[in-house]
Design an enzyme around this catalytic site. Structure first.
Site, PDB file in Angstrom:
ATOM      1  CB  SER A 158      -0.742  -0.130   1.201  1.00  0.00           C
ATOM      2  OG  SER A 158      -2.006   0.933   0.855  1.00  0.00           O
ATOM      3  CG  ASP A 248      -7.142  -1.940  -3.865  1.00  0.00           C
ATOM      4  OD1 ASP A 248      -7.483  -0.724  -3.247  1.00  0.00           O
ATOM      5  OD2 ASP A 248      -5.966  -2.199  -3.706  1.00  0.00           O
ATOM      6  CG  HIS A 278      -6.213  -1.551  -0.019  1.00  0.00           C
ATOM      7  ND1 HIS A 278      -5.351  -1.381  -0.907  1.00  0.00           N
ATOM      8  CD2 HIS A 278      -5.632  -1.043   1.313  1.00  0.00           C
ATOM      9  CE1 HIS A 278      -4.120  -0.692  -0.463  1.00  0.00           C
ATOM     10  NE2 HIS A 278      -4.512  -0.619   0.946  1.00  0.00           N
TER      11      HIS A 278
END
Length: 313
Positions: A158, A248, A278
């Site tokens: 991320s 996501d 996610h």
């Protein structure tokens, strides 16, 4: 948006999270990630040794945690530097502990987790500088650490994948591979997947806007080292594996980064995890895909470390 029953189960659980004694929205975000990781990560695997050290810089310390995998007897081990996610504003040793333990054991590598400085207290480029300094420190202290300086890779998830992307453009000559897990590659939040998943699951657009505002000072708004999709020069970037999740909001941003890398000639492999959301790497208690992703990353690491050894022989 068609979510599987397991993902719906996770979403229901996430909606019930009520962090204790929250002081402000920033504190809420940090405690939410900690609670999510605690509740949804699978049982923590035992490793051989965990050590915590501080890398001393002129005005501050960079805490790191070193994971040595179980059953490791090689004198000079391969190593992986791990840069954690959390929208640049959250994340710590404990939020990623279960994932990093799995990675250490699956790869057979020493994993060095970098607890870099977070925004808004320390906006860009503090976290990037800490991560670059950590890679440099690992290289310079490889012998003392029992690490083969020619067998070092980097993994980021991320926001950490965004940082890792920038690190590899600066320190890529020392890195034999890179894994980017659902990278936060752009601050515009205007793609089709951001429209579809504006309100979740897991991430939401308002939270993303706040996080980027906390992270990026106005004078850095055009800095490609902060915003990976703006990077033009990938000449130092090592072979890269990019992992995507279907549901996501960051998916399209990650695909754009992949396209840019591919066009720049980076050796690139992409992997798409259908039905995943996610942050799914924190959901090993429910999702078997976590172990599949761990095994895929381990195979990628082994392949690139093996290529180095073969070239040395």
């Amino acid at each position: 948006m068609q979510l599987t029953s397991k993902i719906n189960q996770i979403v229901d659980q996430l909606e019930k999270i009520q962090p204790f004694n929250v002081q402000n929205p920033l504190d809420a975000t940090r405690k939410y990630l900690e609670t999510m990781s605690l509740q949804l990560s699978s049982k923590k695997e035992p490793v051989a040794i965990i050590e915590e050290l501080n890398i001393s810089k002129e005005n501050h310390q960079i805490p790191i945690r070193i994971y040595r995998p179980k059953g490791k007897t090689v004198q000079k081990s391969s190593a992986i530097v791990y840069i954690h996610g959390g929208w640049f504003i959250a994340g710590n040793f404990e939020t990623h502990d279960a994932v990093v333990r799995k990675l250490a054991n699956a790869t057979g590598s020493i994993v060095i987790f970098v607890d870099y400085r977070l925004a808004p207290e320390h906006p860009f480029p503090a976290g990037l500088n800490d991560s670059i300094d950590a890679v440099r420190w690992v290289v310079e202290n490889a012998e003392v650490l029992g690490i083969d300086e020619n067998q070092i890779g980097i993994i980021g998830d991320s926001a950490g994948a965004a940082v890792s992307t920038a690190v590899s453009t600066q320190m890529g000559e020392y890195l034999k591979f890179q894994v980017l897990i659902y990278p936060a590659a752009d601050n515009q939040l205007n793609t089709e997947t951001w429209k579809v998943y504006e309100n979740g699951p897991v991430l939401n657009k308002q939270g993303g806007i706040e996080a980027w505002n906390w992270y990026l000072p106005k004078e850095e708004l055009d800095n490609p080292l902060a915003i990976p999709v703006r990077i033009k020069d990938f000449k130092e970037t090592p072979p890269t594996l990019m992992i995507f999740a279907e549901h996501d909001p960051l998916l399209d941003d990650g695909k754009q980064l992949a396209e840019n890398m591919n066009n720049a000639g980076v050796s690139l492999k992409t992997s798409f995890y259908k039905d995943m959301v996610h942050g799914f790497m924190h959901m090993g208690e429910i999702l078997e895909e976590v172990q599949l992703a761990i095994e895929e990353m381990a195979a990628f690491a082994h392949h690139n470390f093996k290529m180095v050894k073969e070239n040395q022989e």
